[in-house]
Write a protein that holds these residues in place. Structure first.
Motif, PDB file in Angstrom:
ATOM      1  N   THR A 142       5.120  19.900   7.887  1.00  0.00           N
ATOM      2  CA  THR A 142       5.868  20.900   8.644  1.00  0.00           C
ATOM      3  C   THR A 142       7.140  21.236   7.879  1.00  0.00           C
ATOM      4  O   THR A 142       7.818  20.328   7.379  1.00  0.00           O
ATOM      5  N   ILE A 191       3.637  25.319   9.223  1.00  0.00           N
ATOM      6  CA  ILE A 191       2.755  24.236   8.803  1.00  0.00           C
ATOM      7  C   ILE A 191       2.109  24.681   7.492  1.00  0.00           C
ATOM      8  O   ILE A 191       1.514  25.761   7.424  1.00  0.00           O
ATOM      9  N   PHE A 241      -7.039  25.480  10.873  1.00  0.00           N
ATOM     10  CA  PHE A 241      -5.687  25.691  11.406  1.00  0.00           C
ATOM     11  C   PHE A 241      -5.466  27.144  11.843  1.00  0.00           C
ATOM     12  O   PHE A 241      -4.578  27.410  12.644  1.00  0.00           O
ATOM     13  N   SER A 242      -6.260  28.071  11.309  1.00  0.00           N
ATOM     14  CA  SER A 242      -6.066  29.464  11.670  1.00  0.00           C
ATOM     15  C   SER A 242      -6.679  29.811  13.017  1.00  0.00           C
ATOM     16  O   SER A 242      -6.416  30.860  13.585  1.00  0.00           O
ATOM     17  N   THR A 277      -1.166  13.688   6.367  1.00  0.00           N
ATOM     18  CA  THR A 277      -0.781  14.579   7.463  1.00  0.00           C
ATOM     19  C   THR A 277       0.033  13.811   8.489  1.00  0.00           C
ATOM     20  O   THR A 277      -0.219  12.622   8.718  1.00  0.00           O
ATOM     21  N   ILE A 292      -9.732  23.213   6.006  1.00  0.00           N
ATOM     22  CA  ILE A 292      -8.455  23.003   6.699  1.00  0.00           C
ATOM     23  C   ILE A 292      -7.776  24.327   6.984  1.00  0.00           C
ATOM     24  O   ILE A 292      -7.274  24.561   8.096  1.00  0.00           O
ATOM     25  N   LEU A 329      -0.387  27.546   6.597  1.00  0.00           N
ATOM     26  CA  LEU A 329      -1.525  27.387   7.500  1.00  0.00           C
ATOM     27  C   LEU A 329      -1.304  28.136   8.810  1.00  0.00           C
ATOM     28  O   LEU A 329      -2.190  28.794   9.320  1.00  0.00           O
ATOM     29  N   ARG A 330      -0.106  28.023   9.364  1.00  0.00           N
ATOM     30  CA  ARG A 330       0.227  28.740  10.590  1.00  0.00           C
ATOM     31  C   ARG A 330       1.719  28.596  10.866  1.00  0.00           C
ATOM     32  O   ARG A 330       2.358  27.658  10.386  1.00  0.00           O
ATOM     33  N   ILE A 339      -0.567  17.969   4.362  1.00  0.00           N
ATOM     34  CA  ILE A 339      -0.172  18.915   5.411  1.00  0.00           C
ATOM     35  C   ILE A 339       1.203  18.495   5.914  1.00  0.00           C
ATOM     36  O   ILE A 339       1.395  17.340   6.332  1.00  0.00           O
ATOM     37  N   TYR A 359      -1.018  16.359  13.947  1.00  0.00           N
ATOM     38  CA  TYR A 359      -2.091  17.328  13.753  1.00  0.00           C
ATOM     39  C   TYR A 359      -3.478  16.710  13.735  1.00  0.00           C
ATOM     40  O   TYR A 359      -4.471  17.440  13.650  1.00  0.00           O
ATOM     41  N   PHE A 361      -5.918  19.369  15.426  1.00  0.00           N
ATOM     42  CA  PHE A 361      -6.598  20.207  14.443  1.00  0.00           C
ATOM     43  C   PHE A 361      -7.645  19.454  13.607  1.00  0.00           C
ATOM     44  O   PHE A 361      -8.755  19.932  13.415  1.00  0.00           O
ATOM     45  N   SER A 373       1.532  24.253  20.104  1.00  0.00           N
ATOM     46  CA  SER A 373       0.124  23.859  20.136  1.00  0.00           C
ATOM     47  C   SER A 373      -0.074  22.379  20.446  1.00  0.00           C
ATOM     48  O   SER A 373      -1.182  21.959  20.775  1.00  0.00           O
TER      49      SER A 373
END
Length: 283
Positions: free
Chosen positions: A148, A257, A281-282, A101, A277, A159-160, A146, A105, A109, A234
């Motif tokens: 971007t 993400i 993330f949600s 990751t 995860i 994830l978002r 994870i 994050y 997260f 975020s």
């Protein structure tokens, strides 16, 4: 006379307060209200142990000598409690999971996700590999990754989605400077490319004042009032102010993400952490 019992949930809350430096942060991490956390600690101090566990000075709390003694015992009790449940209920939940990751994050997260996962599955070893998204996409040895992604290039499980925003130190007026001083990731980061392309399109002069692969290093420069950055919403901390078109800066796009899984279904340990995860993330 029966000896007093210490509820494991009281110990779990107590350890969270010690680890996160206060009642408010602990309440966020264990998904309880601050009043519920306060009531739990009042019960632990007054009804169960009859000893003061915290020194309270305004919003700051520290452990008393008795609190320090309890902390060592509490960690051992909770560790054994989790190991017993895992060993007897889910003996297959052991092994190692390798996660990649960006460090962006980890604090925002992954900290909460890993705390909850470790409480449920203490025998699982988690290896964290923090690298930029472009580097992680080249690796073949990670179980979960994870990254971007730009809109339209999403792969794996979403994830978002978040907007990129401009941010500077509060009460600073860097947005009025020309050239605009920027603190950004290295040149292979597409977020940096977006920011620079948007400034070029509107004819705004800028200079890359600070660059680093580390978000914490970038945010340190921004918090000090030395530069402006463009990051996911975020990731913007409370000491920074979000600025935008009203301050003469270009609008920024959305970013995605995503989570990549290697050999989905191969391991229940990996799939369980992947599900944690997605849930984390949600929120």
């Amino acid at each position: 006379m029966q000896p007093a019992n210490i509820d494991s949930e009281l110990l779990r809350t107590f350890v969270a307060i010690a680890d996160y430096g206060g009642f408010t942060r602990a309440a966020e991490m264990i998904n309880r209200t601050q009043s519920a956390v306060s009531m739990q600690m009042k019960r632990l101090e007054e009804d169960v142990l009859r000893k003061p566990l915290f020194n309270r000075e305004g919003r700051q709390v520290s452990l008393t000598a008795e609190g320090q003694i309890l902390l060592g015992y509490a960690r051992r009790i909770l560790k054994l409690h989790s190991e017993v449940l895992t060993t007897l209920r889910e003996p297959h939940m052991v092994g190692t999971v390798r996660i990649g990751t960006p460090d962006d994050y980890v604090m925002r997260f992954m900290q909460r996700i890993l705390v909850h996962f470790a409480q449920s599955y203490p025998l699982v070893q988690v290896e964290m590999h923090c690298e930029p998204s472009f580097a992680l996409l080249q690796r073949q040895d990670l179980d979960l990754t994870i990254v971007t992604r730009e809109p339209g290039t999403e792969i794996g499980q979403l994830l978002r989605k978040e907007s990129l925003v401009w941010a500077q130190a509060r009460d600073s007026h860097l947005h009025t400077q020309s050239p605009l001083p920027l603190a950004m990731f290295n040149s292979q980061c597409f977020c940096r490319a977006w920011a620079c392309n948007a400034l070029d399109a509107m004819g705004r002069d800028y200079r890359i004042a600070y660059t680093s692969p580390s978000l914490s290093a970038i945010m340190a420069a921004v918090s000090a009032g030395l530069a402006i950055t463009a990051q996911l919403r975020s990731l913007i901390t409370s000491d920074l102010a979000i600025v935008g078109e009203e301050e003469g800066l270009p609008a920024m796009p959305m970013a995605s993400i995503v989570l990549l899984r290697r050999d989905k279904g191969r391991s229940q340990v990996i799939d369980t952490l992947a599900d944690a995860i997605v849930d984390g993330f949600s929120r």
